[in-house]
Scaffold this motif. Structure first.
Motif, PDB file in Angstrom:
ATOM      1  N   VAL A  86      42.840  63.394 -32.627  1.00 19.84           N
ATOM      2  CA  VAL A  86      42.949  64.347 -31.266  1.00 19.84           C
ATOM      3  C   VAL A  86      43.658  63.648 -29.952  1.00 19.84           C
ATOM      4  O   VAL A  86      44.684  64.846 -30.276  1.00 19.84           O
ATOM      5  CB  VAL A  86      41.812  64.778 -30.784  1.00 19.84           C
ATOM      6  N   GLY A  87      43.896  62.933 -30.136  1.00 19.50           N
ATOM      7  CA  GLY A  87      45.138  62.257 -29.168  1.00 19.50           C
ATOM      8  C   GLY A  87      46.275  62.903 -30.263  1.00 19.50           C
ATOM      9  O   GLY A  87      47.672  62.747 -29.208  1.00 19.50           O
ATOM     10  N   CYS A  88      46.587  61.881 -30.872  1.00 18.27           N
ATOM     11  CA  CYS A  88      47.330  62.546 -31.657  1.00 18.27           C
ATOM     12  C   CYS A  88      48.136  63.971 -31.633  1.00 18.27           C
ATOM     13  O   CYS A  88      49.315  64.256 -31.975  1.00 18.27           O
ATOM     14  CB  CYS A  88      47.759  61.441 -33.113  1.00 18.27           C
ATOM     15  N   LEU A  89      47.383  64.377 -32.515  1.00 20.72           N
ATOM     16  CA  LEU A  89      47.434  66.051 -32.593  1.00 20.72           C
ATOM     17  C   LEU A  89      48.699  66.633 -31.536  1.00 20.72           C
ATOM     18  O   LEU A  89      49.279  66.978 -31.252  1.00 20.72           O
ATOM     19  CB  LEU A  89      46.235  66.347 -32.736  1.00 20.72           C
ATOM     20  N   LEU A  90      47.547  65.776 -29.764  1.00 18.92           N
ATOM     21  CA  LEU A  90      48.329  66.717 -28.610  1.00 18.92           C
ATOM     22  C   LEU A  90      49.503  65.690 -28.129  1.00 18.92           C
ATOM     23  O   LEU A  90      50.389  66.783 -27.657  1.00 18.92           O
ATOM     24  CB  LEU A  90      46.679  66.513 -27.115  1.00 18.92           C
ATOM     25  N   LEU A 138      52.293  68.524 -27.146  1.00 20.09           N
ATOM     26  CA  LEU A 138      52.132  68.884 -26.009  1.00 20.09           C
ATOM     27  C   LEU A 138      53.295  68.053 -25.543  1.00 20.09           C
ATOM     28  O   LEU A 138      53.633  67.847 -24.520  1.00 20.09           O
ATOM     29  CB  LEU A 138      51.082  68.851 -25.575  1.00 20.09           C
ATOM     30  N   ARG A 139      54.480  67.467 -26.249  1.00 17.96           N
ATOM     31  CA  ARG A 139      55.557  66.366 -26.271  1.00 17.96           C
ATOM     32  C   ARG A 139      56.156  67.341 -25.445  1.00 17.96           C
ATOM     33  O   ARG A 139      56.817  66.607 -24.959  1.00 17.96           O
ATOM     34  CB  ARG A 139      55.698  66.037 -27.735  1.00 17.96           C
ATOM     35  N   LYS A 140      56.834  68.761 -26.074  1.00 18.24           N
ATOM     36  CA  LYS A 140      57.456  69.230 -24.935  1.00 18.24           C
ATOM     37  C   LYS A 140      56.587  70.227 -23.494  1.00 18.24           C
ATOM     38  O   LYS A 140      57.588  70.394 -23.120  1.00 18.24           O
ATOM     39  CB  LYS A 140      58.460  70.555 -26.066  1.00 18.24           C
ATOM     40  N   HIS A 141      55.872  69.711 -23.402  1.00 20.66           N
ATOM     41  CA  HIS A 141      55.281  70.278 -22.103  1.00 20.66           C
ATOM     42  C   HIS A 141      54.406  69.323 -21.294  1.00 20.66           C
ATOM     43  O   HIS A 141      53.066  68.774 -21.314  1.00 20.66           O
ATOM     44  CB  HIS A 141      53.893  71.138 -22.342  1.00 20.66           C
ATOM     45  N   GLN A 142      55.218  67.971 -21.046  1.00 14.89           N
ATOM     46  CA  GLN A 142      54.371  67.392 -20.264  1.00 14.89           C
ATOM     47  C   GLN A 142      53.633  67.503 -19.254  1.00 14.89           C
ATOM     48  O   GLN A 142      52.295  66.910 -18.927  1.00 14.89           O
ATOM     49  CB  GLN A 142      55.983  66.387 -19.448  1.00 14.89           C
ATOM     50  N   ARG A 143      53.840  68.634 -18.634  1.00 11.62           N
ATOM     51  CA  ARG A 143      52.419  68.947 -17.319  1.00 11.62           C
ATOM     52  C   ARG A 143      51.076  69.029 -18.026  1.00 11.62           C
ATOM     53  O   ARG A 143      50.352  68.658 -18.362  1.00 11.62           O
ATOM     54  CB  ARG A 143      52.568  70.394 -16.429  1.00 11.62           C
ATOM     55  N   ALA A 165      46.216  66.851 -20.786  1.00 11.32           N
ATOM     56  CA  ALA A 165      45.139  67.008 -21.458  1.00 11.32           C
ATOM     57  C   ALA A 165      44.599  65.445 -21.724  1.00 11.32           C
ATOM     58  O   ALA A 165      43.298  65.650 -22.044  1.00 11.32           O
ATOM     59  CB  ALA A 165      46.198  67.400 -23.154  1.00 11.32           C
ATOM     60  N   VAL A 166      45.475  64.746 -21.711  1.00 15.05           N
ATOM     61  CA  VAL A 166      45.075  63.328 -21.382  1.00 15.05           C
ATOM     62  C   VAL A 166      44.494  62.746 -20.161  1.00 15.05           C
ATOM     63  O   VAL A 166      42.831  62.544 -20.718  1.00 15.05           O
ATOM     64  CB  VAL A 166      46.276  62.273 -21.028  1.00 15.05           C
ATOM     65  N   LEU A 167      43.902  64.143 -19.289  1.00  6.66           N
ATOM     66  CA  LEU A 167      42.825  62.911 -18.179  1.00  6.66           C
ATOM     67  C   LEU A 167      42.116  63.330 -18.420  1.00  6.66           C
ATOM     68  O   LEU A 167      40.895  63.391 -18.042  1.00  6.66           O
ATOM     69  CB  LEU A 167      44.269  63.802 -16.786  1.00  6.66           C
ATOM     70  N   CYS A 168      42.024  65.434 -18.981  1.00  8.16           N
ATOM     71  CA  CYS A 168      41.121  65.740 -19.179  1.00  8.16           C
ATOM     72  C   CYS A 168      40.384  65.043 -20.706  1.00  8.16           C
ATOM     73  O   CYS A 168      39.100  65.507 -20.834  1.00  8.16           O
ATOM     74  CB  CYS A 168      41.677  67.295 -19.903  1.00  8.16           C
ATOM     75  N   PHE A 201      44.150  73.463 -25.588  1.00  6.84           N
ATOM     76  CA  PHE A 201      45.693  72.688 -24.662  1.00  6.84           C
ATOM     77  C   PHE A 201      46.565  73.592 -25.193  1.00  6.84           C
ATOM     78  O   PHE A 201      47.854  73.852 -25.160  1.00  6.84           O
ATOM     79  CB  PHE A 201      45.465  71.727 -24.278  1.00  6.84           C
ATOM     80  N   ILE A 202      46.658  73.256 -26.974  1.00  9.42           N
ATOM     81  CA  ILE A 202      47.414  73.924 -28.022  1.00  9.42           C
ATOM     82  C   ILE A 202      47.387  75.530 -27.689  1.00  9.42           C
ATOM     83  O   ILE A 202      48.421  75.792 -27.979  1.00  9.42           O
ATOM     84  CB  ILE A 202      46.716  73.684 -28.898  1.00  9.42           C
ATOM     85  N   ILE A 203      46.466  76.225 -27.304  1.00 11.61           N
ATOM     86  CA  ILE A 203      46.322  77.494 -27.026  1.00 11.61           C
ATOM     87  C   ILE A 203      47.390  77.970 -26.262  1.00 11.61           C
ATOM     88  O   ILE A 203      48.165  78.653 -26.389  1.00 11.61           O
ATOM     89  CB  ILE A 203      45.638  78.118 -27.159  1.00 11.61           C
TER      90      ILE A 203
END
Length: 178
Positions: free
Chosen positions: A59-63, A67-72, A77-80, A136-138
């Motif tokens: 899941v971490g790799c998927l995120l 989300l690599r272009k969506h830094q915020r 997502a990491v904090l969540c 997060f992906i949605i």
């Protein structure tokens, strides 16, 4: 629109918590649903693959990839994800609900390693991680239509897989969905 989504998510969460409490309270129903799913689903290798896809590393790799272009959003997502990890650990120790293999069933199909009896079941961390990633992906990609449906089907398959591999009761899965 956003308030409608927020209300819908809140209502869904409250409903799932209610279902989890109900299933936990009515143990024979929880056990019957588990037994039906655990013994009936074909292709056990498929269910192991699906359940492993909701592992925290995957899941971490998927995120990171999505989300690599969506830094915020990636930071959130990491904090969540870290928060969910500790919330799930705390909830498991607080509820102290034994996994199905220790639940007194006559027959159980268990795939994967045997877990210690103090590695409690409620809620499912795999399901919580999978649905956190889905949300997060949605939001990152503003998904609608068939793409949105596909992600939710994946999430439901992860939930089913946790019962198919013998790791969780239906109530645990509902607790992870919240």
């Amino acid at each position: 629109m956003t308030t409608t989504r927020t209300r819908l998510l809140s209502l869904t969460s409250i409903t799932l918590i209610g279902v989890a409490i109900l299933l936990s309270a009515i143990k024979p129903l929880n056990m019957s649903i588990f037994s039906a799913i655990n013994s009936a689903l074909p292709s056990k290798a498929l269910w192991v693959t699906i359940t492993n896809s909701a592992d925290v590393i995957f899941v971490g790799c998927l995120l990171f990839i999505t989300l690599r272009k969506h830094q915020r959003l990636l930071t959130c997502a990491v904090l969540c994800g870290i928060s969910i990890h500790y919330i799930v650990k705390f909830a498991k120790d607080s509820f102290a609900i034994l996994r199905p293999e220790y639940g007194g069933l006559d027959h159980i199909v268990r795939l994967g390693p045997k877990l210690a009896s103090n590695n409690y079941a409620m809620p499912s961390g795999h399901v919580a991680s999978a649905f956190m990633a889905i949300i997060f992906i949605i939001f990152a990609h503003q998904l609608k239509g068939w793409k949105l449906l596909l992600l939710f089907i994946y999430g439901l398959l992860v939930a089913l897989s946790r019962m198919a591999v013998g790791a969780h009761w239906p109530a645990d899965v509902c607790g992870g969905l919240r």
